[in-house]
Design an enzyme around this catalytic site. Structure first.
Site, PDB file in Angstrom:
ATOM      1  N   ASP A 195       1.329   7.180  60.967  1.00 49.50           N
ATOM      2  CA  ASP A 195       1.387   5.716  60.909  1.00 49.50           C
ATOM      3  C   ASP A 195       0.429   5.230  59.816  1.00 49.50           C
ATOM      4  O   ASP A 195      -0.681   4.791  60.076  1.00 49.50           O
ATOM      5  CB  ASP A 195       1.002   5.147  62.275  1.00 49.50           C
ATOM      6  N   ASP A 199       0.081   0.284  62.246  1.00 44.44           N
ATOM      7  CA  ASP A 199       0.591  -0.827  63.040  1.00 44.44           C
ATOM      8  C   ASP A 199       1.140  -0.373  64.388  1.00 44.44           C
ATOM      9  O   ASP A 199       1.709  -1.152  65.135  1.00 44.44           O
ATOM     10  CB  ASP A 199       1.676  -1.588  62.274  1.00 44.44           C
ATOM     11  N   GLU A 206       8.255   6.774  57.395  1.00 40.08           N
ATOM     12  CA  GLU A 206       7.194   7.481  58.138  1.00 40.08           C
ATOM     13  C   GLU A 206       7.804   8.486  59.105  1.00 40.08           C
ATOM     14  O   GLU A 206       7.312   9.615  59.260  1.00 40.08           O
ATOM     15  CB  GLU A 206       6.332   6.464  58.895  1.00 40.08           C
ATOM     16  N   ASP A 231      15.298   4.833  68.177  1.00 41.77           N
ATOM     17  CA  ASP A 231      15.148   3.374  68.146  1.00 41.77           C
ATOM     18  C   ASP A 231      16.096   2.740  69.168  1.00 41.77           C
ATOM     19  O   ASP A 231      17.121   2.148  68.822  1.00 41.77           O
ATOM     20  CB  ASP A 231      15.440   2.874  66.728  1.00 41.77           C
ATOM     21  N   ASN A 233      15.940   0.100  71.036  1.00 45.08           N
ATOM     22  CA  ASN A 233      16.138  -1.352  71.048  1.00 45.08           C
ATOM     23  C   ASN A 233      16.622  -1.889  69.697  1.00 45.08           C
ATOM     24  O   ASN A 233      16.679  -3.108  69.493  1.00 45.08           O
ATOM     25  CB  ASN A 233      14.856  -2.072  71.463  1.00 45.08           C
ATOM     26  N   ASP A 235      15.360  -2.240  66.738  1.00 45.90           N
ATOM     27  CA  ASP A 235      14.537  -3.194  65.986  1.00 45.90           C
ATOM     28  C   ASP A 235      14.076  -2.626  64.651  1.00 45.90           C
ATOM     29  O   ASP A 235      13.256  -3.216  63.956  1.00 45.90           O
ATOM     30  CB  ASP A 235      13.329  -3.637  66.801  1.00 45.90           C
ATOM     31  N   GLU A 242       9.131   5.217  72.524  1.00 43.06           N
ATOM     32  CA  GLU A 242      10.401   5.720  72.011  1.00 43.06           C
ATOM     33  C   GLU A 242      10.244   7.111  71.407  1.00 43.06           C
ATOM     34  O   GLU A 242      11.111   7.981  71.585  1.00 43.06           O
ATOM     35  CB  GLU A 242      10.952   4.744  70.962  1.00 43.06           C
ATOM     36  N   ASP A 451     -24.618  44.419  94.555  1.00 41.33           N
ATOM     37  CA  ASP A 451     -24.637  43.331  93.570  1.00 41.33           C
ATOM     38  C   ASP A 451     -24.753  44.012  92.210  1.00 41.33           C
ATOM     39  O   ASP A 451     -25.791  44.625  91.904  1.00 41.33           O
ATOM     40  CB  ASP A 451     -25.851  42.426  93.800  1.00 41.33           C
ATOM     41  N   HIS A 507     -24.778  49.070  99.847  1.00 37.46           N
ATOM     42  CA  HIS A 507     -24.098  49.014 101.142  1.00 37.46           C
ATOM     43  C   HIS A 507     -22.884  49.938 101.148  1.00 37.46           C
ATOM     44  O   HIS A 507     -22.375  50.321 100.094  1.00 37.46           O
ATOM     45  CB  HIS A 507     -23.668  47.581 101.441  1.00 37.46           C
ATOM     46  N   SER A 595     -30.231  50.863  87.927  1.00 32.11           N
ATOM     47  CA  SER A 595     -29.665  52.020  88.605  1.00 32.11           C
ATOM     48  C   SER A 595     -28.167  51.835  88.752  1.00 32.11           C
ATOM     49  O   SER A 595     -27.626  50.777  88.423  1.00 32.11           O
ATOM     50  CB  SER A 595     -30.329  52.222  89.966  1.00 32.11           C
TER      51      SER A 595
END
Length: 650
Positions: A195, A199, A206, A231, A233, A235, A242, A451, A507, A595
């Site tokens: 654009d 506008d 474009e 387009d 509509n 215009d 659109e 862990d 564990h 370890s």
């Protein structure tokens, strides 16, 4: 509305010499796109090249904005946003106790992917390194359930060393775009770039430039037809709604876009939703707020200064996942299973350099063979005695500061003042319930033994291809001749590597009867990946270790090998031969140092969890906790194990 007009070759007073041709509007458009692409790559944002998503895995795109923070002291602060294997950071604030960033980033939210976003706040000034001072976590799935246009919240920042302590607060906002909103957002950004007269609409010229930029020859051939179709509509212009409708309609029928107009990448490799995600993130320039800088794996990497960036540029160090970086770089990265994030393991740079010199070279190998073994053993014995002395207790606060953010003192059973020596602290116990055992009533499910940082392999060949680079690694060499059996020789193995900051009690991963313990004397090499990935030494088959055999009904024989390492003076077991042990029972502990535990299962006796296998295939360790699921027995085919995604450890 930007209608096309003829361009003269030159005109007086326009700043161009006679005969110089002005660039066409389309050329200027392509130049603007290349400029944006350059900026995007300069920021290190690789989101547009993300992996393909199945439509059912796409939950939406989250726009996360870190607004400000309220800290307890003045300094210059910056914040990081981490999700999965991506981290982004804000700019550094002014010197204040109320920093304002107002920075945002769009990230993909996957149905079965990472959904816990971490926000970390660092302080920085010229007298000290960047220091993590607080963090919080945001569950993006919870955000999806909130029926709000945009959810804003003030979250407490938690002390990295004590998550029950607040050090301030951070204000964030989050908005989740669904696929429809994503399409509209993309159309809005496309329109904004072409654009030219700003506008908010597209003229035919474009619109024509846009179709050409999409790289679809068929679309270019029928530009006027597509313009009339858009387009609705009549215009003579195409507005945002659109354009969005046209793009959505055509993507379902006959896609208009063959190439991403920003980066030029070919589209259509996967499906429409992936194309839309790609282009939306490619075009993302924010909504007027600052965009966070991307290209980082961890918040630790994002906090590094210019010296680190210079060393990376000069190839002095690398920052990546995988075997190469684990063995040659000063940064060891692991995958946090709980949060599904890449995190960096803290290790002193001088120690890294010495380990690389010793374990990653032929010169180092010569030193090892000519006395370094005895030196490491003597050093470990002396250090063990020191850590058992009352004077060693004063080192506990220093140790906690070194590993700030990686040791949660709130889950430790005894107060810090109760530890009379460093080793008492090192083998600390945890409060009941701190490590829940997954599927505790199902012996067919094996759980993690420590862990640790985990690697899981279906065979020895897989382990030596992806991780263990010692010259003569084998199951027989690991277990010793008195324990080794044919059933275990071709079995699966899982490696649990414990770092100094970890909870150092191990564990039992399976339920069964302890048949025997066998002590095997040996060296005390480090178990750091720098040594394990080295082709010059055999860490697991030469280190001091204790092998136990557990007889189970679900997995057959399971070998549990506790391996000592540098600075580990002793391995202590709390069970004896003939004891029946339940999955999750405390089995023993290591004294000071890093370890490793290796568990060997009979061939085809266990199916490891898919996420653990996938990470191991990338030579990427997975950060796990005691009690997390490890795998399921293949002898019980009817067992249905709940999805890990739905299993909470909190």
């Amino acid at each position: 509305m930007g209608h096309a007009a003829s361009r003269p070759n030159g005109c007086a007073g326009d700043g161009h010499g006679d005969g110089e041709v002005l660039p066409s509007r389309f050329a200027r458009f392509r130049r603007r796109l290349r400029h944006r692409l350059h900026r995007r790559r300069g920021n290190g944002d690789d989101s547009a090249s993300a992996k393909a998503l199945a439509a059912e895995d796409f939950a939406g795109i989250a726009r996360i904005r870190i607004v400000k923070a309220d800290m307890q002291f003045k300094d210059k602060f910056f914040a990081c946003l981490s999700l999965g294997e991506r981290t982004y950071r804000t700019e550094t604030s002014d010197n204040t106790h109320r920093p304002v960033w107002d920075s945002e980033k769009k990230v993909i939210v996957e149905t079965n992917g990472p959904h816990i976003a971490r926000i970390s706040v660092f302080e920085t000034n010229r007298f000290s390194k960047n220091t993590l001072v607080g963090y919080c976590e945001v569950d993006l799935f919870e955000m999806l359930t909130k029926d709000l246009e945009e959810h804003s919240e003030d979250l407490p920042l938690l002390d990295p060393s004590s998550p029950n302590t607040n050090v301030g607060s951070v204000s964030i906002s989050c908005h989740i775009e669904d696929p429809v909103e994503t399409e509209q957002s993309f159309a809005r950004r496309v329109l904004a770039i072409v654009d030219y007269d700003e506008d908010g609409t597209l003229s035919l010229s474009e619109f024509s430039d846009l179709m050409k930029a999409f790289g679809n020859k068929l679309a270019v051939a029928k530009i006027e037809e597509l313009f009339r179709q858009a387009d609705t509509n009549s215009d003579g212009i195409v507005d945002i709604d659109e354009l969005a409708a046209l793009l959505a309609d055509q993507q379902e029928k006959e896609p208009l876009i063959s190439n991403c107009p920003v980066c030029g990448e070919d589209l259509g490799k996967y499906d429409n939703i992936n194309d839309m995600i790609h282009m939306t993130l490619c075009f993302d320039e924010g909504t007027g707020n600052q965009i966070m800088t991307g290209g980082f794996l961890t918040d630790k990497q994002a906090s590094y200064g210019w010296m680190f960036k210079l060393s990376e540029w000069a190839h002095y160090s690398t920052y990546d996942v995988g075997l190469r970086s684990g063995s040659t770089a000063s940064h060891i990265l692991v995958f946090d299973r709980r949060t599904k994030r890449i995190v960096e393991e803290v290790i002193d740079g001088k120690i890294v350099l010495s380990m690389r010199a010793l374990y990653q070279s032929k010169v180092g190998l010569t030193l090892i063979n000519t006395g370094a073994k005895d030196l490491l053993k003597n050093l470990s014995e002396k250090q063990g005695k020191k850590m058992n002395s009352p004077e060693s207790a004063k080192d506990i606060p220093k140790f906690l500061e070194l590993f700030k953010g990686q040791i949660n003192m709130d889950e430790v059973k005894d107060p810090i003042e109760s530890f009379k020596t460093f080793n008492e602290f090192f083998i600390r116990g945890l409060k009941p319930g701190a490590r829940p055992i997954a599927h505790g009533d199902q012996d067919s499910v094996a759980t993690c033994a420590a862990d640790s940082r985990l690697m899981a392999f279906s065979s020895v060949d897989e382990s030596t291809r992806l991780w263990i680079k010692g010259r003569k690694f084998s199951i027989e060499g690991l277990l010793g001749t008195s324990v080794h059996s044919d059933a275990l020789s071709n079995g699966s193995l899982v490696i649990f590597r414990l770092a100094p900051q970890d909870y150092h009690r191990f564990h039992v991963p399976v339920s069964g009867t302890v048949e025997k313990f066998v002590e095997i004397p040996g060296c005390l090499y480090t178990v750091n990946p720098i040594a394990v990935n080295s082709k010059y030494c055999n860490v697991f088959t030469e280190n001091k270790r204790v092998v136990s055999i557990i007889s189970t009904s679900e997995f057959g024989k399971v070998a549990f090998v506790a391996i000592g390492a540098t600075m580990v003076g002793s391995i202590t077991f709390l069970k004896k031969e003939g004891d029946y042990v339940h999955k999750g029972d405390e089995f023993g502990y290591f004294s000071f140092g890093g370890s490793t535990v290796i568990c060997v299962f009979e061939k085809d006796a266990i199916q490891f969890d898919a996420d653990l296998v996938a990470n191991s295939e990338r030579s990427l360790e997975t950060l796990v906790s005691v009690g997390m699921t490890l795998g399921v027995s293949t002898r019980n085919k009817g067992l249905q194990v709940p999805d890990l995604q739905k299993f909470s450890l909190e």
